[in-house]
Design a protein around this motif. Structure first.
Motif, short mmCIF file in Angstrom:
data_model
loop_
_atom_site.label_atom_id
_atom_site.label_comp_id
_atom_site.label_asym_id
_atom_site.label_seq_id
_atom_site.Cartn_x
_atom_site.Cartn_y
_atom_site.Cartn_z
N UNK A 231 -15.73 2.84 -40.20
CA UNK A 231 -15.69 2.70 -41.66
C UNK A 231 -16.19 1.32 -42.09
N UNK A 232 -15.83 0.29 -41.33
CA UNK A 232 -16.28 -1.07 -41.67
C UNK A 232 -17.81 -1.16 -41.55
N UNK A 233 -18.36 -0.46 -40.57
CA UNK A 233 -19.82 -0.42 -40.42
C UNK A 233 -20.45 0.27 -41.64
N UNK A 234 -19.74 1.30 -42.13
CA UNK A 234 -20.24 2.03 -43.29
C UNK A 234 -20.35 1.18 -44.54
N UNK A 235 -19.56 0.10 -44.60
CA UNK A 235 -19.58 -0.79 -45.77
C UNK A 235 -20.90 -1.55 -45.90
N UNK A 236 -21.72 -1.53 -44.85
CA UNK A 236 -23.02 -2.23 -44.88
C UNK A 236 -24.09 -1.38 -45.58
N UNK A 237 -23.73 -0.13 -45.88
CA UNK A 237 -24.68 0.77 -46.54
C UNK A 237 -25.00 0.26 -47.95
N UNK A 238 -26.22 0.54 -48.46
CA UNK A 238 -26.55 0.13 -49.83
C UNK A 238 -25.97 1.09 -50.88
N UNK A 239 -25.50 2.28 -50.43
CA UNK A 239 -25.05 3.29 -51.38
C UNK A 239 -23.61 3.05 -51.83
N UNK A 240 -23.40 2.87 -53.12
CA UNK A 240 -22.08 2.50 -53.66
C UNK A 240 -21.06 3.62 -53.47
N UNK A 241 -21.46 4.89 -53.71
CA UNK A 241 -20.51 6.01 -53.57
C UNK A 241 -19.98 6.09 -52.14
N UNK A 242 -20.87 5.88 -51.16
CA UNK A 242 -20.46 5.92 -49.75
C UNK A 242 -19.52 4.74 -49.44
N UNK A 243 -19.88 3.56 -49.96
CA UNK A 243 -19.03 2.38 -49.76
C UNK A 243 -17.63 2.65 -50.32
N UNK A 244 -17.56 3.21 -51.54
CA UNK A 244 -16.26 3.48 -52.17
C UNK A 244 -15.45 4.48 -51.36
N UNK A 245 -16.14 5.50 -50.81
CA UNK A 245 -15.43 6.50 -49.98
C UNK A 245 -14.88 5.86 -48.70
N UNK A 246 -15.69 4.97 -48.09
CA UNK A 246 -15.22 4.26 -46.88
C UNK A 246 -14.03 3.37 -47.20
N UNK A 247 -14.11 2.65 -48.33
CA UNK A 247 -13.01 1.76 -48.73
C UNK A 247 -11.74 2.55 -49.04
N UNK A 248 -11.91 3.71 -49.70
CA UNK A 248 -10.74 4.52 -50.05
C UNK A 248 -10.06 5.01 -48.77
N UNK A 249 -10.87 5.40 -47.78
CA UNK A 249 -10.32 5.85 -46.50
C UNK A 249 -9.65 4.68 -45.76
N UNK A 250 -10.32 3.52 -45.75
CA UNK A 250 -9.74 2.32 -45.11
C UNK A 250 -8.41 1.97 -45.75
N UNK A 251 -8.39 2.02 -47.08
CA UNK A 251 -7.14 1.73 -47.81
C UNK A 251 -6.01 2.64 -47.33
N UNK A 252 -6.31 3.96 -47.24
CA UNK A 252 -5.29 4.93 -46.83
C UNK A 252 -4.81 4.66 -45.41
#
Length: 693
Positions: free
Chosen positions: A110-131
């Motif tokens: 998920x942390x690797x996913x945060x390097x993506x340029x796509x905001x929706x994907x970043x938000x989904x990764x962050x929401x999962x990380x948060x959980x």
């Protein structure tokens, strides 16, 4: 026959359940990317609110495949985003689900996913990380394994209100704090509280957390404001560096303490009032805000008292009481103000009335809720009573006079919950600093009995406070002293002096010191026998000055009254003189050497014991040296030794006087009789009169 059928029956049910879930997993391996995407979307819909389905999919191996798809650059952004959403949903199930996700290394993916340029994907990764991170089974340190992660998260804060909400939530859950208590009237130093592991607070602070999060307190989104506030409440906790910074930060021309005070107002949500009160409390305890500042006295304290009222939810009452206990813990004036605000002392008695009596079956849910919070309520009430009664005698009296208070404390000492037991002991410790209560309520309720039981087999955190309380119960005016002695306390306390835990060693020796004060010769002999000469030397060579001072205090109390002095020195004289020599020769502070010279003065007061000094030229030379020392306290203590040795009315005084005159003691006395220090001058003149008599 039933036994034979049981296993196959269970297996068939299990295979039926997993079979119904298998097609979801199978679709993840389809060669058509569109079908894979639809399969992930269908899986997302199937697991919402369905813990059984989540568990089945995890067992069937859905997680590794979802993580593979999430990390594949060939996967579409939509597919990767949906995978992150499903993984987040799986993490919202049981703790076992989260453990399974962690075992599959979900966090690095998920942390690797945060390097993506796509905001929706970043938000989904962050929401999962948060959980994942808010689960108690997730180690916070996983956020800090890569030094670049925190910097990247700080940069993502500006992307959207969702990134702000989730990142602040992750920070506040990954900055865990750990309490430990160090340990007469014996009072506990206040708890030290510090960041867990590699100091998460400092890492976040050094990455600009304060500057990056401060402006979020005025966000248009309530959730963002709330998570930013929670983040600050954790960052500032027992951290002067963060607190001193916060007090000077302004947002839109308004200082943060003023923003926090606005968030305390009654028209704000309770969650916001409580969290801003925690921020101001932490800043106050860290020294960034004065305890007499109006924002503490007129805003924070009354807000926290309000949180303790019956109108609040049980969990709010717990948090309010615990935060208030921390706010007033070290300040006498705040304790007094709190004690007379909204009948707080009486209000807290209500915390012990849960679970409430249930009259109808419809109240089962209420009973379950009350049971869940009953331990926490009692713990919070004991903590707050302990803080309220820490210093003021009148407040202690009011607490003890509250309905069934002593019975509640006694019951609390034997509760199954360690946290409640610890809080009850701390409350008892606070009240034990009252002379009046030791003589009345403590005796009426035979508090020493459950306390001794607690001391038999408890974790160190409870032992420290319980042994600290025992120190007060062993003071000479306490009626509990006698029965405690009869219940085998000496053996228990001697064993505490051998503990690796510093606070327990201090408390063990402190309690023995109190026990030896004006005690009978048998008790003194039992203490010496229980400690052993070897252990006494161990304590006198302890690296901690508190242990050393209390051990010297014990020796001083043991060597009081002439028959006792002579008896103890006849059996332990050689070892005690050896210990005294070592300390006077060592690199110790003035207080330690003064206490050691006072022990020598006591020995010099013995009838036969004084010969151990007179026949020891090394000790006599040391006394002579300290008579001419630059420190008046040491000079005075050395003079007491000389006075006791040369006192005229005692047998052999002439010989002792002659020997000391030959050593040059009289010359020093003449010099000291001209001293500008009145105490030294008077003592020297009194000693010289013994020569003239």
């Amino acid at each position: 026959m039933a036994c034979v059928l049981e296993a196959p029956l269970r297996m068939s049910v299990l295979s039926e359940v997993t079979a119904s879930s298998r097609h979801y997993v199978d679709r993840l391996f389809d060669l058509d990317p569109q079908k894979v995407l639809q399969g992930v979307i269908d899986m997302k819909n199937a697991v919402i609110g369905n813990n059984k389905q989540k568990a089945n999919l995890i067992v069937l191996g859905a997680v590794p495949r979802l993580l593979y798809l999430l990390q594949q650059e060939s996967s579409s952004t939509e597919l990767r985003t949906e995978c992150a959403v499903v993984l987040g949903s799986l993490a919202m199930g049981t703790e076992n689900n989260v453990k399974s996700l962690l075992d599959c290394h979900i966090i690095p993916a998920l942390l690797q996913g945060l390097l993506s340029p796509d905001l929706k994907f970043i938000e989904a990764c962050l929401r999962c990380l948060r959980t994942v991170f808010i689960s108690p089974v997730t180690p916070e340190d996983l956020l800090y394994t890569d030094a670049t992660v925190i910097s990247h998260l700080m940069a993502l804060l500006s992307r959207s209100r969702y990134t702000q909400e989730y990142i602040c939530q992750i920070f506040s859950h990954c900055c865990k704090l750990q309490h430990w208590h160090s340990c007469g009237f014996k009072s506990l130093p206040q708890p030290l509280l510090c960041a867990n592991g590699p100091d998460h607070q400092t890492i976040l602070f050094n990455h600009g957390a304060v500057q990056n999060i401060a402006h979020l307190l005025v966000s248009s989104s309530y959730k963002v404001r709330m998570q930013a506030l929670k983040c600050f409440s954790v960052l500032a906790f027992e951290n002067p560096q963060v607190s001193m910074t916060l007090v000077n930060v302004s947002v839109d021309g308004e200082l943060l303490p003023q923003i926090f005070v606005k968030m305390l107002q009654r028209d704000k949500p309770i969650e916001m009032q409580l969290t801003s009160a925690k921020c101001l409390t932490s800043m106050c305890r860290a020294g960034a805000i004065r305890t007499d500042d109006s924002c503490i006295v007129l805003k924070t304290l009354p807000c926290l008292v309000r949180m303790c009222s019956k109108e609040r939810l049980l969990e709010e009452r717990v948090e309010g009481a615990e935060t208030l206990a921390y706010l007033i813990e070290t300040d006498v004036e705040l304790q007094r103000i709190a004690s007379i605000t909204d009948h707080l002392i009486v209000m807290l008695a209500d915390y012990f009335k849960y679970p409430s009596s249930v009259s109808a079956i419809t109240d089962i849910k209420r009973l379950d809720h009350d049971l869940k919070h009953a331990h926490e309520l009692r713990q919070a009430a004991f903590k707050l009573y302990a803080s309220l009664g820490a210093n003021d005698e009148d407040i202690r009296k009011k607490i003890i006079e509250t309905e069934n208070m002593m019975d509640r404390i006694v019951n609390g000492l034997s509760e199954s919950s360690i946290k409640v037991r610890l809080a009850a002991v701390r409350c008892l410790h606070s009240l034990s600093r009252s002379v009046q209560q030791l003589r009345t309520s403590f005796q009426d309720h035979a508090v020493w009995k459950p306390l001794m039981k607690v001391l038999q087999n408890a974790p160190n955190e409870i032992l420290i406070v319980a042994s600290s309380t025992l120190c007060n119960l062993l003071l000479e005016f306490s009626p509990s002293k006698e029965p405690i002695l009869e219940s085998g306390a000496i053996e228990l306390l001697c064993s505490l002096t051998q503990s690796e835990n510093l606070a327990l060693r201090v408390n063990g020796i402190w309690a023995l010191m109190n026990m030896a004060f004006q005690a009978e010769q048998k008790i003194k002999s039992d203490i010496l026998r229980g400690l052993s000469t070897e252990q006494l030397f161990q304590l006198l060579s302890d690296s901690d000055v508190n242990v050393l001072m209390k051990t010297l205090g014990l020796l001083r109390n043991l060597l009081s009254t002439r028959p006792h002095i002579d008896h103890i020195m006849s059996t332990h004289g050689k070892q005690i003189m050896q210990a005294v020599t070592l300390i006077l020769e060592g690199e110790h502070n003035i207080e330690v050497k003064e206490q050691t010279l006072c022990i020598l003065a006591n020995i010099a007061d013995g009838t036969t014991a004084k010969e151990l000094i007179m026949t020891n030229d090394d000790i006599l030379q040391k006394i002579k040296y300290y008579m001419s020392h630059s420190n008046a306290k040491l000079q005075l203590a050395a003079m007491f030794c000389i006075s006791n040795l040369i006192w005229n009315e005692e047998e052999g005084s002439q010989e002792r006087q002659d020997k000391l005159r030959d050593m040059g003691i009289v010359d020093i006395l003449h010099k000291l009789s001209q001293s500008s220090d009145p105490n030294l001058c008077d003592k020297a003149k009194t000693a010289l009169q013994q020569y003239l008599a």
